[in-house]
Design a protein around this motif. Structure first.
Motif, PDB file in Angstrom:
ATOM      1  N   ARG A  23      82.719 -11.969  75.854  1.00  0.00           N
ATOM      2  CA  ARG A  23      82.293 -11.243  74.656  1.00  0.00           C
ATOM      3  C   ARG A  23      82.798  -9.801  74.668  1.00  0.00           C
ATOM      4  O   ARG A  23      83.086  -9.221  73.610  1.00  0.00           O
ATOM      5  CB  ARG A  23      80.767 -11.265  74.535  1.00  0.00           C
ATOM      6  CG  ARG A  23      80.223 -12.593  74.021  1.00  0.00           C
ATOM      7  CD  ARG A  23      78.762 -12.497  73.637  1.00  0.00           C
ATOM      8  NE  ARG A  23      77.896 -12.399  74.795  1.00  0.00           N
ATOM      9  CZ  ARG A  23      77.405 -13.452  75.464  1.00  0.00           C
ATOM     10  NH1 ARG A  23      77.702 -14.681  75.079  1.00  0.00           N
ATOM     11  NH2 ARG A  23      76.617 -13.276  76.505  1.00  0.00           N
ATOM     12  N   ASN A  40      86.871 -10.180  74.126  1.00  0.00           N
ATOM     13  CA  ASN A  40      87.392 -10.758  72.891  1.00  0.00           C
ATOM     14  C   ASN A  40      87.755  -9.756  71.802  1.00  0.00           C
ATOM     15  O   ASN A  40      88.690 -10.022  71.028  1.00  0.00           O
ATOM     16  CB  ASN A  40      86.411 -11.808  72.351  1.00  0.00           C
ATOM     17  CG  ASN A  40      86.410 -13.083  73.184  1.00  0.00           C
ATOM     18  OD1 ASN A  40      87.341 -13.366  73.931  1.00  0.00           O
ATOM     19  ND2 ASN A  40      85.345 -13.873  73.062  1.00  0.00           N
ATOM     20  N   LEU A  80      81.190 -22.141  71.753  1.00  0.00           N
ATOM     21  CA  LEU A  80      82.438 -22.117  70.983  1.00  0.00           C
ATOM     22  C   LEU A  80      82.755 -20.733  70.413  1.00  0.00           C
ATOM     23  O   LEU A  80      83.925 -20.352  70.326  1.00  0.00           O
ATOM     24  CB  LEU A  80      82.382 -23.146  69.855  1.00  0.00           C
ATOM     25  CG  LEU A  80      82.678 -24.589  70.250  1.00  0.00           C
ATOM     26  CD1 LEU A  80      82.384 -25.539  69.084  1.00  0.00           C
ATOM     27  CD2 LEU A  80      84.126 -24.749  70.702  1.00  0.00           C
ATOM     28  N   GLU A  81      81.740 -19.983  70.051  1.00  0.00           N
ATOM     29  CA  GLU A  81      81.991 -18.652  69.490  1.00  0.00           C
ATOM     30  C   GLU A  81      82.740 -17.774  70.484  1.00  0.00           C
ATOM     31  O   GLU A  81      83.749 -17.129  70.130  1.00  0.00           O
ATOM     32  CB  GLU A  81      80.677 -17.986  69.091  1.00  0.00           C
ATOM     33  CG  GLU A  81      80.851 -16.614  68.457  1.00  0.00           C
ATOM     34  CD  GLU A  81      81.600 -16.663  67.128  1.00  0.00           C
ATOM     35  OE1 GLU A  81      82.430 -15.755  66.885  1.00  0.00           O
ATOM     36  OE2 GLU A  81      81.368 -17.597  66.336  1.00  0.00           O
ATOM     37  N   ASP A  82      82.276 -17.748  71.728  1.00  0.00           N
ATOM     38  CA  ASP A  82      82.883 -16.874  72.738  1.00  0.00           C
ATOM     39  C   ASP A  82      84.180 -17.431  73.308  1.00  0.00           C
ATOM     40  O   ASP A  82      85.065 -16.670  73.702  1.00  0.00           O
ATOM     41  CB  ASP A  82      81.894 -16.637  73.887  1.00  0.00           C
ATOM     42  CG  ASP A  82      80.639 -15.923  73.425  1.00  0.00           C
ATOM     43  OD1 ASP A  82      80.746 -15.014  72.585  1.00  0.00           O
ATOM     44  OD2 ASP A  82      79.545 -16.290  73.889  1.00  0.00           O
ATOM     45  N   PHE A  97      86.207 -19.436  68.827  1.00  0.00           N
ATOM     46  CA  PHE A  97      86.197 -18.882  67.481  1.00  0.00           C
ATOM     47  C   PHE A  97      86.574 -17.399  67.431  1.00  0.00           C
ATOM     48  O   PHE A  97      87.322 -16.971  66.553  1.00  0.00           O
ATOM     49  CB  PHE A  97      84.831 -19.073  66.828  1.00  0.00           C
ATOM     50  CG  PHE A  97      84.451 -20.508  66.600  1.00  0.00           C
ATOM     51  CD1 PHE A  97      85.413 -21.500  66.464  1.00  0.00           C
ATOM     52  CD2 PHE A  97      83.117 -20.880  66.541  1.00  0.00           C
ATOM     53  CE1 PHE A  97      85.064 -22.820  66.251  1.00  0.00           C
ATOM     54  CE2 PHE A  97      82.754 -22.200  66.320  1.00  0.00           C
ATOM     55  CZ  PHE A  97      83.732 -23.174  66.176  1.00  0.00           C
ATOM     56  N   ALA A  98      86.060 -16.615  68.373  1.00  0.00           N
ATOM     57  CA  ALA A  98      86.314 -15.174  68.349  1.00  0.00           C
ATOM     58  C   ALA A  98      87.784 -14.838  68.557  1.00  0.00           C
ATOM     59  O   ALA A  98      88.240 -13.759  68.155  1.00  0.00           O
ATOM     60  CB  ALA A  98      85.466 -14.476  69.416  1.00  0.00           C
ATOM     61  N   GLU A 148      90.348 -16.827  67.420  1.00  0.00           N
ATOM     62  CA  GLU A 148      91.122 -17.354  66.295  1.00  0.00           C
ATOM     63  C   GLU A 148      92.525 -17.804  66.743  1.00  0.00           C
ATOM     64  O   GLU A 148      93.536 -17.345  66.204  1.00  0.00           O
ATOM     65  CB  GLU A 148      91.215 -16.325  65.176  1.00  0.00           C
ATOM     66  CG  GLU A 148      89.871 -15.936  64.593  1.00  0.00           C
ATOM     67  CD  GLU A 148      89.978 -14.925  63.474  1.00  0.00           C
ATOM     68  OE1 GLU A 148      91.093 -14.748  62.933  1.00  0.00           O
ATOM     69  OE2 GLU A 148      88.958 -14.286  63.146  1.00  0.00           O
ATOM     70  N   ARG A 170      85.750 -24.489  61.264  1.00  0.00           N
ATOM     71  CA  ARG A 170      85.824 -23.016  61.353  1.00  0.00           C
ATOM     72  C   ARG A 170      87.276 -22.511  61.375  1.00  0.00           C
ATOM     73  O   ARG A 170      87.579 -21.460  60.813  1.00  0.00           O
ATOM     74  CB  ARG A 170      85.083 -22.583  62.618  1.00  0.00           C
ATOM     75  CG  ARG A 170      85.063 -21.096  62.875  1.00  0.00           C
ATOM     76  CD  ARG A 170      84.034 -20.369  62.039  1.00  0.00           C
ATOM     77  NE  ARG A 170      83.929 -18.996  62.505  1.00  0.00           N
ATOM     78  CZ  ARG A 170      83.045 -18.570  63.405  1.00  0.00           C
ATOM     79  NH1 ARG A 170      82.157 -19.418  63.912  1.00  0.00           N
ATOM     80  NH2 ARG A 170      83.024 -17.310  63.792  1.00  0.00           N
TER      81      ARG A 170
END
Length: 228
Positions: free
Chosen positions: A28, A31, A82-84, A87-88, A90, A127
């Motif tokens: 985090r 990213n 998945l966000e970390d 997704f972050a 891209e 996403r």
């Protein structure tokens, strides 16, 4: 005065959980600085331990690759992260190796692994619809070199037969979701179909010499990406 009994299983489970959280926290903080639209490697320890950064330097490879593997991750845990891990960043191209930890115990069911994997793919497609997906076959193991009782127990469940079966399931998912399926195992196996003893630390994880044949198999794909 009585001596307190230590519940070592709980202790190590909590320690592993904390290590995963610490890695996600580091991601985090990293990213915000990534170059979006690059290549991301993600998954569990077999991806985390891929020495891709050093290989890029060693062989002067002209790619930007971010490694977001987390040791010990199951498909459930990866989905939650998945966000970390994806997704972050891209990514334009995502290479996934996730699911082998699902095989490690008696509760394993192929249908559950593939359901979870499909949920991951659906989330990524929803996403990041333009991200090109590359799903990797699971690496073989070599139970003969395992000397730790814990590893021997894992290999009762995480067999090469189950690994091949799961890989075929991932191959089918790749076809269904328009992803590329990558089997980079040809240079990893001995005559019996086991992971070569000289490549492995304890029968499952690999030294850098084991990852080199994987890199060689990936280079045509990376070259294709670089030419786009």
């Amino acid at each position: 005065m009585t001596e307190q009994t230590v519940d070592w299983e709980t202790f190590f489970r909590e320690r592993q959980r904390q290590e995963k959280e610490d890695k996600l926290a580091r991601f985090r903080h990293l990213n915000p600085y990534v170059r979006k639209g690059q290549v991301v490697f993600a998954g569990s320890s077999l991806m985390e331990q891929f020495p891709i950064y050093e290989f890029l330097l060693d062989f002067q490879l002209p790619y930007t690759i971010y490694n977001r593997g987390v040791g010990g991750f199951t498909t459930d845990e990866f989905y939650a992260a998945l966000e970390d891990c994806v997704f972050a960043l891209e990514p334009a191209h995502l290479f996934l190796n996730i699911g082998t930890n699902d095989l490690n115990g008696p509760e394993y069911r192929l249908s559950r692994l593939l359901d979870n994997y499909e949920k991951i793919l659906q989330a990524i497609r929803g996403r990041l619809p333009a991200t090109r997906l590359n799903l990797m076959a699971y690496y073989p193991v070599n139970p003969a070199v395992a000397t730790i009782p814990h590893m021997q127990e894992i290999f009762r469940h995480r067999t090469n037969a189950r690994i091949r079966e799961a890989s075929e399931g991932v191959r089918a998912l790749a076809a269904r979701y328009g992803a590329r399926f990558l089997d980079c195992n040809a240079g990893l196996t001995d005559a019996d179909g086991n992971l070569k003893a000289e490549y492995t630390i304890e029968g499952m994880h690999m030294y850098a010499n084991g990852y080199k044949p994987v890199l060689d198999a990936l280079l045509p794909v990376l070259q294709e990406i670089g030419a786009q």
